[in-house]
Design an enzyme around this catalytic site. Structure first.
Site, PDB file in Angstrom:
ATOM      1  N   ALA A 119     112.402  14.334  48.246  1.00 56.65           N
ATOM      2  CA  ALA A 119     111.614  14.109  46.857  1.00 56.65           C
ATOM      3  C   ALA A 119     112.419  12.551  46.111  1.00 56.65           C
ATOM      4  O   ALA A 119     113.943  12.389  46.333  1.00 56.65           O
ATOM      5  CB  ALA A 119     112.067  15.091  45.609  1.00 56.65           C
TER       6      ALA A 119
ATOM      7  N   GLU B   8     101.543  16.573  51.311  1.00 49.91           N
ATOM      8  CA  GLU B   8     102.166  17.124  50.938  1.00 49.91           C
ATOM      9  C   GLU B   8     102.148  18.213  49.250  1.00 49.91           C
ATOM     10  O   GLU B   8     102.852  19.859  49.488  1.00 49.91           O
ATOM     11  CB  GLU B   8     104.041  16.324  50.701  1.00 49.91           C
ATOM     12  CG  GLU B   8     104.345  15.412  51.505  1.00 49.91           C
ATOM     13  CD  GLU B   8     105.613  14.804  50.819  1.00 49.91           C
ATOM     14  OE1 GLU B   8     105.117  14.201  50.040  1.00 49.91           O
ATOM     15  OE2 GLU B   8     106.337  14.406  51.575  1.00 49.91           O
TER      16      GLU B   8
END
Ligand code: DER
Length: 232
Positions: A86, A106
């Site tokens: 992230a 994703e």
């Protein structure tokens, strides 16, 4: 380097969640690269058996080169676990992703998983999302006009006047695995991430945003000393 040690530590800790027979979503980015590398090592050393579903051509290339058996998402149908990085995470386990340009695949893969474990380092933790520019994937058709529609939504959310940049610039624009462009929204702070994600997703031309809310099951933070902590 210390930064690489932290990424490696997070990746190693996340692999504790992996069991033989699992179908795994394989994330994208430099931290996910460590996870794929360490996963391949464990498969070789311990005979661990998994099937990987990559979230980008970049990860697919790395995983297949390391001998990890791969499947398409449709052939896999549903995943036991996705491990991915992230760009930012907050205390509610909300994320900004997309720095690596793979946010669409994703998000689909993460949403189609029983659990999503995020692998990070302390530099990614924020009190409030938005210091990192928010990636928004848009179709190529009329993307400059889509940017104007997005600017109007930002105005309505008290985020007017922020810079909206075409990733790669007008001449060398970035094209995602799915053939779309990415706009990076320099917001500074996002007071209501869920509301903004919904409002952006209904703009014609917007394919997906890098706001991952209610998707991450746990966040692993790796540290330079090789230790890791699980949040959530
Ligand atoms: O593009 C992505 O979503 C990546 O996961 C990115 O957010 C994290 O990349 P990094 O591990 O190289 O920081």
């Amino acid at each position: 380097s210390p930064a690489e040690r932290a990424k490696r530590a997070a990746a190693a800790r996340a692999l504790n969640y992996v069991e033989t027979g699992m179908t795994l979503g394989l994330g994208t980015g430099s931290t996910a690269d460590w996870m794929v590398r360490l996963l391949a090592e464990r498969m070789k050393a311990e005979g661990l058996r998994v099937i990987g579903v990559p979230t980008s051509t970049r990860t697919a290339a790395q995983a297949s080169a390391l001998g990890i058996p791969l499947s398409t998402l449709d052939d896999a149908g549903w995943l036991d676990l996705t491990i991915d990085g992230a760009d930012e995470f907050d205390d509610a386990r909300r994320l900004i992703k997309g720095g690596g340009g793979a946010l669409l695949q994703e998000k689909i893969v993460a949403a189609a998983s029983d659990r999503m474990v995020v692998i990070t380092d302390p530099s990614k933790h924020v009190e409030r999302l938005g210091a990192f520019p928010l990636p928004v994937e848009v179709v190529r058709f009329g993307h400059e006009t889509t940017a104007r529609l997005i600017a109007r939504v930002l105005d309505e959310h008290g985020l007017g006047g922020r810079r909206i940049a075409l990733r790669g610039g007008p001449s060398g624009a970035f094209v995602s695995d799915e053939g779309h462009h990415i706009l990076d929204l320099h917001l500074g702070a996002i007071p209501e991430p869920e509301r903004l994600n919904t409002a952006l997703n209904v703009v014609p031309g917007v394919v997906e945003t890098g706001l991952f809310c209610g998707i991450a099951s746990a966040i692993v933070v790796g540290y330079e000393d090789g230790t890791a902590r699980v949040i959530g």
